[in-house]
Design an enzyme around this catalytic site. Structure first.
Site, short mmCIF file in Angstrom:
data_model
loop_
_atom_site.label_atom_id
_atom_site.label_comp_id
_atom_site.label_asym_id
_atom_site.label_seq_id
_atom_site.Cartn_x
_atom_site.Cartn_y
_atom_site.Cartn_z
N ARG A 129 0.81 -1.24 0.00
CA ARG A 129 0.00 0.00 0.00
C ARG A 129 0.83 1.27 0.00
NH1 ARG A 129 -3.17 -3.15 3.48
NH2 ARG A 129 -4.98 -3.97 2.38
N LYS A 151 2.78 11.40 -11.56
CA LYS A 151 2.01 10.45 -12.37
C LYS A 151 2.87 9.21 -12.58
CE LYS A 151 -1.08 13.30 -15.18
NZ LYS A 151 -1.41 13.73 -16.55
N GLU A 193 9.60 18.58 -25.50
CA GLU A 193 8.87 18.91 -24.25
C GLU A 193 9.39 20.23 -23.67
OE1 GLU A 193 6.27 17.24 -23.19
OE2 GLU A 193 6.43 15.24 -24.07
N LYS A 235 6.61 23.21 -14.45
CA LYS A 235 5.73 22.06 -14.23
C LYS A 235 5.29 22.01 -12.77
CE LYS A 235 4.65 17.27 -14.85
NZ LYS A 235 4.87 16.00 -15.51
N GLU A 245 -5.11 16.72 -11.75
CA GLU A 245 -5.70 17.06 -13.05
C GLU A 245 -7.23 17.11 -12.97
OE1 GLU A 245 -3.38 15.31 -16.24
OE2 GLU A 245 -5.04 15.57 -17.62
N ARG A 250 -3.79 21.36 -15.15
CA ARG A 250 -2.68 20.45 -15.48
C ARG A 250 -2.77 19.97 -16.92
NH1 ARG A 250 0.25 15.89 -11.65
NH2 ARG A 250 1.63 15.11 -13.27
N ASN A 254 -0.61 18.89 -21.71
CA ASN A 254 -0.87 17.95 -22.82
C ASN A 254 -0.93 18.65 -24.17
OD1 ASN A 254 -1.04 15.83 -20.99
ND2 ASN A 254 -3.21 16.22 -20.60
N HIS A 257 -0.52 16.84 -27.50
CA HIS A 257 -0.54 15.41 -27.20
C HIS A 257 -1.71 14.66 -27.85
CE1 HIS A 257 2.72 16.42 -24.59
NE2 HIS A 257 2.80 15.21 -24.07
N HIS A 261 -0.60 11.45 -29.72
CA HIS A 261 -1.00 10.08 -29.39
C HIS A 261 -1.54 9.37 -30.63
CE1 HIS A 261 -1.46 11.26 -24.89
NE2 HIS A 261 -0.23 10.96 -25.21
N HIS A 274 8.10 9.43 -28.46
CA HIS A 274 7.01 10.27 -27.95
C HIS A 274 7.28 11.76 -28.23
CE1 HIS A 274 3.78 11.65 -25.41
NE2 HIS A 274 4.64 12.32 -24.65
P1 NAD Z 1 12.84 5.54 -21.89
O1 NAD Z 1 12.70 5.49 -20.45
O2 NAD Z 1 12.44 4.35 -22.69
O3 NAD Z 1 14.35 5.90 -22.24
C1 NAD Z 1 14.73 5.97 -23.59
C2 NAD Z 1 15.98 5.09 -23.85
O4 NAD Z 1 17.13 5.77 -23.36
C3 NAD Z 1 15.93 3.73 -23.17
O5 NAD Z 1 16.49 2.79 -24.05
C4 NAD Z 1 16.87 3.92 -21.97
O6 NAD Z 1 17.46 2.72 -21.57
C5 NAD Z 1 17.88 4.88 -22.51
N1 NAD Z 1 18.55 5.74 -21.54
C6 NAD Z 1 17.99 6.35 -20.47
N2 NAD Z 1 18.89 7.18 -19.91
C7 NAD Z 1 20.02 7.08 -20.62
C8 NAD Z 1 21.30 7.70 -20.55
N3 NAD Z 1 21.55 8.66 -19.65
N4 NAD Z 1 22.25 7.33 -21.43
C9 NAD Z 1 21.97 6.39 -22.38
N5 NAD Z 1 20.80 5.81 -22.53
C10 NAD Z 1 19.82 6.15 -21.66
O7 NAD Z 1 12.03 6.77 -22.54
P2 NAD Z 1 11.71 8.24 -22.01
O8 NAD Z 1 11.53 9.04 -23.23
O9 NAD Z 1 12.63 8.69 -20.96
O10 NAD Z 1 10.30 8.04 -21.30
C11 NAD Z 1 9.15 7.65 -22.03
C12 NAD Z 1 8.10 7.19 -21.04
O11 NAD Z 1 7.78 8.27 -20.18
C13 NAD Z 1 6.81 6.76 -21.69
O12 NAD Z 1 6.42 5.52 -21.17
C14 NAD Z 1 5.80 7.84 -21.30
O13 NAD Z 1 4.49 7.34 -21.16
C15 NAD Z 1 6.37 8.28 -19.98
N6 NAD Z 1 5.99 9.64 -19.58
C16 NAD Z 1 5.49 9.81 -18.34
C17 NAD Z 1 5.13 11.06 -17.91
C18 NAD Z 1 4.63 11.25 -16.50
O14 NAD Z 1 4.21 12.36 -16.16
N7 NAD Z 1 4.68 10.25 -15.67
C19 NAD Z 1 5.29 12.18 -18.74
C20 NAD Z 1 5.82 11.98 -20.00
C21 NAD Z 1 6.17 10.70 -20.42
N1 GLY Z 2 3.03 14.83 -18.53
C1 GLY Z 2 1.79 15.44 -18.20
C2 GLY Z 2 1.55 15.53 -16.74
O1 GLY Z 2 2.39 15.20 -15.94
O2 GLY Z 2 0.48 15.92 -16.35
#
Ligand code: NAD
Ligand code: GLY
Length: 369
Positions: A129, A151, A193, A235, A245, A250, A254, A257, A261, A274
């Site tokens: 939990r 998130k 972003e 942010k 949100e 918030r 997006n 987005h 998407h 992305h």
């Molecule tokens: P990712 O985590 O897949 O990283 C991209 C690639 O880079 C991976 O292969 C990883 O192993 C590699 N990598 C990471 N750091 C590295 C470094 N310093 N040196 C070399 N390689 C490295 O992708 P991302 O773009 O970081 O994240 C995408 C994800 O984030 C999606 O799942 C998306 O839904 C999520 N997201 C979440 C939020 C949120 O608010 N929670 C917001 C935006 C995106």
């Molecule tokens: N990435 C959008 C949010 O965190 O609300």
């Protein structure tokens, strides 16, 4: 992992009452990881969750740093890539944590990009939990977006981020020096972003980015530290006002987005990163806003020029506009069959807009090809 530029360290507070936390941003500051963690957690037991790429680059050394400071550490490594945000991988992590004797005195540390942050945060939010959680984001996207705001979640087959929670971390430690090893395509995707923050919230910041294109390209640590800090601050201010949100505020994050998407889905999530889709989506949103008389053509061009200067594509791949529109209506943000868009009315300000005519959306898509 030495503190190359210790003077660059900045600390930013996210004010969320009892869920408040600090974001520490610097270059070379992963060297301070064990003291950062000790200041924020009343424990000496940590689970580090990372992926197969980040493990040998950073996570393994961070684990050693904790062990040298007397912590008990377990390092859990998932496959790099979006497919790890799954119920199967989350379940495997829960089972492993049970076997390792994890309890509420254990802190979960995410070391990686947005995939690791979302997955580890979700596991932390749900195991026993809820466990304390710390983020060490290692992609630009994770440093300016996903690690801030709480998130967390995983995907269902065909439904991205469908199962999740709001689970704020105890702290976020950001070291821009780790971006040196990030593949250039991932770095550029994160820049989309960054530009987004200027468009939606801060026209002066947008102008600063225009002036700093070369320094951004060169990954200048001072410039990057300032940019990442500014994005996190923008942010944080949004999250502080609308953590879950619920007020619509918030939702401004997006911007672009809804289009993005659909573009990601049309390419079966394998064609575009992305951030690359977000850059294109921002161009579609600007064109839609222009068509609706909210902004003029100079706005559309100014935004596209900066994205292009940062080597992001601003025209769409060859998907049919009708197919993209159909995919938009399947987005989880559609409420009662109504598409809502975040649209600009000037640089630095956007609004949520409903009742957009499908013909205008189709025209914006056609104009963006
Ligand atoms: P990712 O985590 O897949 O990283 C991209 C690639 O880079 C991976 O292969 C990883 O192993 C590699 N990598 C990471 N750091 C590295 C470094 N310093 N040196 C070399 N390689 C490295 O992708 P991302 O773009 O970081 O994240 C995408 C994800 O984030 C999606 O799942 C998306 O839904 C999520 N997201 C979440 C939020 C949120 O608010 N929670 C917001 C935006 C995106
Ligand atoms: N990435 C959008 C949010 O965190 O609300």
């Amino acid at each position: 992992m030495s503190a190359d530029h210790p003077t660059l360290n900045h600390t930013l507070r996210v004010a969320l009452a009892e869920r408040s936390y600090d974001i520490e941003i610097g270059s070379g500051n992963l060297a301070n990881f064990s003291s950062f963690l000790r200041q924020r957690c009343q424990t000496e037991h940590a689970i580090l969750i990372t992926d197969t790429t980040v493990d040998p680059l950073y996570a393994d050394q961070l684990g050693d740093q904790l062990v040298e400071s007397g912590w008990e550490v377990h390092l859990l490594v998932v496959d790099a890539g979006e497919q790890s945000k799954s119920t199967e991988v989350a379940s495997h992590l829960w089972e492993t944590m049970l076997a390792e004797g994890v309890d509420r005195q254990t802190v979960v540390v995410a070391v990686g990009g947005g995939v690791v942050g979302d997955l580890a945060g979700f596991v932390a939010a749900t195991y026993a939990r809820g466990l304390p959680f710390v983020q060490i984001p290692t992609t630009l996207l994770a440093q300016v977006d996903s690690s801030v705001g709480g998130k967390v979640g995983i995907n269902l087959p065909g439904a991205k981020n469908m199962v999740g929670a709001f689970w704020q971390p105890q702290g976020v430690l950001i070291d821009v020096a780790v971006l040196e090893t990030l593949p250039v395509q991932e770095y550029r995707a994160g820049l989309a972003e960054v530009v987004k923050y200027g468009v939606i919230l801060d026209a002066d910041f947008f102008d600063t980015l225009e002036q700093q294109v070369d320094a951004i390209e060169a990954k200048n640590p001072q410039v990057l530290t300032t940019i990442v800090e500014h994005c996190c601050r923008l942010k944080a201010e949004v999250v502080e006002q609308d953590e879950r949100e619920t007020t619509g505020l918030r939702a401004v994050l997006n911007y672009g987005h809804t289009f993005a998407h659909a573009l990601e889905a049309a390419g079966s999530y394998g064609q575009l990163l992305h951030g690359e889709a977000v850059a294109m989506g921002m161009c579609c949103a600007a064109r839609l806003a222009a068509r609706m008389g909210r902004v003029g053509e100079p706005f559309v061009k100014k935004q596209a020029d900066l994205l292009q200067a940062l080597h992001l594509k601003t025209t769409l791949p060859d998907h049919s506009p009708d197919e993209l529109l159909r995919l938009m209506y399947h987005d989880k943000k559609v409420e009662q069959g109504q598409l809502r868009f975040i649209l600009p009315d000037c640089m630095g300000h956007v609004e949520q807009v409903g009742e957009v005519r499908p013909n205008d959306i189709l025209a914006a898509l056609r104009d963006s090809r």
